[in-house]
Design an enzyme around this catalytic site. Structure first.
Site, PDB file in Angstrom:
ATOM      1  N   LYS A  33       0.838  -1.206   0.000  1.00 48.51           N
ATOM      2  CA  LYS A  33       0.000   0.000   0.000  1.00 48.51           C
ATOM      3  C   LYS A  33       0.867   1.248   0.000  1.00 48.51           C
ATOM      4  CE  LYS A  33      -1.778   2.357   3.401  1.00 48.51           C
ATOM      5  NZ  LYS A  33      -2.520   2.848   4.589  1.00 48.51           N
ATOM      6  N   ASP A  60      -3.612   4.195  -1.988  1.00 49.71           N
ATOM      7  CA  ASP A  60      -4.641   4.565  -1.008  1.00 49.71           C
ATOM      8  C   ASP A  60      -4.604   6.067  -0.741  1.00 49.71           C
ATOM      9  OD1 ASP A  60      -6.673   4.255   0.869  1.00 49.71           O
ATOM     10  OD2 ASP A  60      -5.264   3.832   2.503  1.00 49.71           O
ATOM     11  N   LYS A  62      -7.497   7.963  -1.037  1.00 52.56           N
ATOM     12  CA  LYS A  62      -8.830   8.336  -0.542  1.00 52.56           C
ATOM     13  C   LYS A  62      -9.302   9.647  -1.178  1.00 52.56           C
ATOM     14  CE  LYS A  62      -8.191   6.045   3.947  1.00 52.56           C
ATOM     15  NZ  LYS A  62      -6.742   5.722   3.860  1.00 52.56           N
ATOM     16  N   ASP A  65     -13.361  14.826  -3.885  1.00 52.52           N
ATOM     17  CA  ASP A  65     -13.381  16.166  -4.491  1.00 52.52           C
ATOM     18  C   ASP A  65     -14.582  16.262  -5.420  1.00 52.52           C
ATOM     19  OD1 ASP A  65     -12.432  18.764  -5.433  1.00 52.52           O
ATOM     20  OD2 ASP A  65     -10.453  18.090  -4.742  1.00 52.52           O
ATOM     21  N   THR A 124     -11.802   3.515   9.690  1.00 58.24           N
ATOM     22  CA  THR A 124     -11.845   2.572  10.811  1.00 58.24           C
ATOM     23  C   THR A 124     -11.456   3.224  12.137  1.00 58.24           C
ATOM     24  OG1 THR A 124      -9.600   1.846  10.246  1.00 58.24           O
ATOM     25  CG2 THR A 124     -11.440   0.539   9.393  1.00 58.24           C
ATOM     26  N   ARG A 216       1.313  -2.343  11.115  1.00 56.92           N
ATOM     27  CA  ARG A 216       2.232  -2.380  12.250  1.00 56.92           C
ATOM     28  C   ARG A 216       2.445  -3.754  12.870  1.00 56.92           C
ATOM     29  NH1 ARG A 216      -0.270   3.163  14.599  1.00 56.92           N
ATOM     30  NH2 ARG A 216      -2.006   2.323  13.368  1.00 56.92           N
TER      31      ARG A 216
END
Length: 240
Positions: A33, A60, A62, A65, A124, A216
């Site tokens: 990613k 990614d 996001k 607009d 999330t 992580r």
């Protein structure tokens, strides 16, 4: 797809050098990613480096607009040959429709594979209380995610990004080939950090997730290779 091909590892680092060092240290990871921090720091050069290593790319960004701007951005992303691209569902039907059409046109004109375009339903990190009190949305997170997912499907996009806790509900109303990409996935042996609506990787896949974004627990582990393999083994066992 095998389990390892369904796990996307984020390159949440500030430089191309750090990103490529991480990629080269985990050759068994095929899907990476690229998010806002790395893309803004390095530009599209990092995408070219990943493609040169035969890696799949989850871009990614996001995007959120007006329709014209979304269309231009999606056309540009398609030229980079990314495999998955994210938009915000809350940009609305007109913007999502324009984005998809622009990507399709660009893919045809440049003979480039069309990326899987997925819409973020709800971040999330946003729990039910924040959705109600800060965003003033009078729906539970699961119901809001379903509403966004159904709108996304109506527009013709290929999937959504959702919390693993919403996967079961979405799968009841959406076709099996509609992709559900789940961040906020944490093994039982890893910290949840800032994720509020989580499941384990095995639970998310059992519920119907298509792809898992796991950062992580792998990249911050003392032994990232062992952590990645442990997650793959746990998922494979749960699905067998």
């Amino acid at each position: 797809m095998t389990v390892d091909q369904r796990i996307i590892v984020p390159l949440d680092v500030p430089t191309a050098e750090a990103a490529l060092a991480l990629v080269d240290s985990l050759p068994q990871v095929s899907f990476w990613k690229v998010g806002l921090e790395l893309f803004i720091s390095t530009g599209p050069g990092i995408l070219q480096e990943l493609k040169a290593r035969n890696k799949r790319i989850f871009l990614d960004l996001k995007l959120h607009d007006i329709p014209n701007t979304m269309a231009g951005a999606c056309a540009a992303a398609t030229r980079y040959g990314v495999d998955i691209l994210t938009l915000h569902a809350s940009a609305g039907k007109a913007a999502l429709t324009a984005a998809l059409a622009a990507a399709q046109t660009e893919a045809t004109q440049t003979n480039t594979p069309l990326p899987l375009i997925v819409a973020v339903t709800l971040l999330t990190s946003i729990a039910a209380e924040a959705l109600a009190t800060e965003l003033r949305v009078p729906l539970k997170p699961g119901d809001y995610a379903l509403q966004m997912a159904q709108m996304t499907q109506d527009v013709g996009l290929g999937g959504v990004v959702c919390s693993p806790q919403e996967v079961s509900q979405l799968r009841r109303f959406l076709p099996s080939d509609f992709a559900l990409v789940c961040p906020g996935v944490r093994p039982t042996w890893a910290s949840t950090n800032d994720q509020q609506r989580t499941l384990t990787p095995a639970q998310a896949l059992q519920a119907g997730a298509t792809y898992l974004v796991i950062g992580r627990p792998i990249t911050a582990s003392p032994d990232p290779t062992a952590a990645f393999q442990r997650i793959c083994d746990e998922c494979t066992t749960a699905l067998s």
